[in-house]
Design a protein around this motif. Structure first.
Motif, PDB file in Angstrom:
ATOM      1  N   SER A   6      16.866  58.417  60.419  1.00  0.00           N
ATOM      2  CA  SER A   6      16.891  59.486  59.443  1.00  0.00           C
ATOM      3  C   SER A   6      18.339  59.869  59.159  1.00  0.00           C
ATOM      4  N   LEU A   7      18.644  60.083  57.907  1.00  0.00           N
ATOM      5  CA  LEU A   7      19.995  60.504  57.546  1.00  0.00           C
ATOM      6  C   LEU A   7      20.356  61.825  58.194  1.00  0.00           C
ATOM      7  N   MET A  14      27.809  65.990  56.827  1.00  0.00           N
ATOM      8  CA  MET A  14      27.770  64.848  55.923  1.00  0.00           C
ATOM      9  C   MET A  14      28.864  65.030  54.871  1.00  0.00           C
ATOM     10  N   LEU A  39      30.240  58.302  58.048  1.00  0.00           N
ATOM     11  CA  LEU A  39      29.254  58.256  56.975  1.00  0.00           C
ATOM     12  C   LEU A  39      29.712  59.237  55.905  1.00  0.00           C
ATOM     13  N   GLN A  41      29.321  60.361  51.552  1.00  0.00           N
ATOM     14  CA  GLN A  41      28.656  60.160  50.266  1.00  0.00           C
ATOM     15  C   GLN A  41      29.645  60.449  49.146  1.00  0.00           C
ATOM     16  N   GLY A  66      27.388  56.267  50.760  1.00  0.00           N
ATOM     17  CA  GLY A  66      26.194  56.546  49.982  1.00  0.00           C
ATOM     18  C   GLY A  66      26.555  57.243  48.690  1.00  0.00           C
ATOM     19  N   PHE A  86      22.800  54.639  51.107  1.00  0.00           N
ATOM     20  CA  PHE A  86      21.827  55.728  51.135  1.00  0.00           C
ATOM     21  C   PHE A  86      22.031  56.578  49.888  1.00  0.00           C
ATOM     22  N   HIS A 107      16.856  57.813  51.686  1.00  0.00           N
ATOM     23  CA  HIS A 107      17.220  58.792  50.667  1.00  0.00           C
ATOM     24  C   HIS A 107      16.653  60.162  50.990  1.00  0.00           C
ATOM     25  N   ALA A 216      23.657  53.664  59.290  1.00  0.00           N
ATOM     26  CA  ALA A 216      22.300  54.132  59.043  1.00  0.00           C
ATOM     27  C   ALA A 216      21.310  52.986  58.955  1.00  0.00           C
TER      28      ALA A 216
END
Length: 217
Positions: A6-7, A14, A39, A41, A66, A86, A107, A216
């Motif tokens: 799970s993210l 994040m 990680l 985004q 992501g 992701f 996602h 992930a």
């Protein structure tokens, strides 16, 4: 493909990268990773966002990259093609959920209200984005959501700064907080990667004691 974690269980923070020049994405991501957050985004908030994802995926392969702030049904496929591993959406229309599922990437769909969260749980989701977290009512709203949708876990997004981080992470239904303050526009413009690293280091120190940022997938 191995079953993804799970993210929400990767790390309590994040990071979100927002850059105007895609060439700045890699050094910004590397600076964040030096603090222990591997990680990140990339916010899809400009014309260079997909190129930024491509560059991080190609030039910094140890970083899990992501796409964030998805709002349009065309974006999931484009993000995957660019190298995203992701997806994080601020909304969760049925069409956008279907587009994210079609990529077969981990996602998170977004919800702002208990009604929206209930709809997502009925569609099989348990891990969600709360957006906009602060404007929706912050910690008081999260407490209400815990009563109405006790099975939901959230990544809190929107209007949250470093001073708020510890409080949000203490909420029992919050598993991570999206940190969009790590790449200030002036720091990126000046290419002050050390400042970005220091901001990420502060985020790590303010979050839970152990940060285990692992791939992930």
């Amino acid at each position: 493909m191995r079953e993804p974690r799970s993210l929400l269980d990767v790390a309590p923070v994040m990071p979100v990268i927002s850059v105007r020049n895609a060439a700045d994405a890699v050094p910004a991501a590397r600076a964040i990773a030096q603090a222990g957050l591997s990680l990140v985004q990339v916010a899809l908030d400009g014309p260079g966002s997909f190129e930024a994802i491509e560059r991080i995926a190609a030039e910094a392969p140890k970083i899990v990259v992501g796409a964030g702030a998805l709002t349009d049904v065309t974006q999931p496929a484009l993000a995957r093609a660019a190298g995203a591993e992701f997806l994080v959406a601020n909304t969760a229309s049925a069409a956008l959920r279907e587009a994210m599922r079609a990529t077969e990437l981990p996602h998170l769909p977004g919800a702002a209200s208990a009604v929206e969260a209930i709809d997502l749980l009925e569609d099989g989701y348990t891990d969600l984005v709360l957006f906009p977290a602060a404007a929706a009512g912050g910690l008081r709203h999260l407490k209400a959501l815990a009563a109405f949708v006790p099975g939901a876990r959230f990544c809190a997004v929107g209007g949250i700064g470093p001073v708020d981080l510890t409080g949000y992470l203490a909420a029992p239904n919050v598993r991570c907080v999206s940190a969009d303050w790590l790449t200030p526009a002036d720091a990126v413009r000046r290419r002050d990667w050390d400042r970005i690293r220091r901001l990420a280091d502060v985020a790590v120190k303010l979050s839970r004691p152990t940060v285990t940022a692992v791939r992930a997938l």
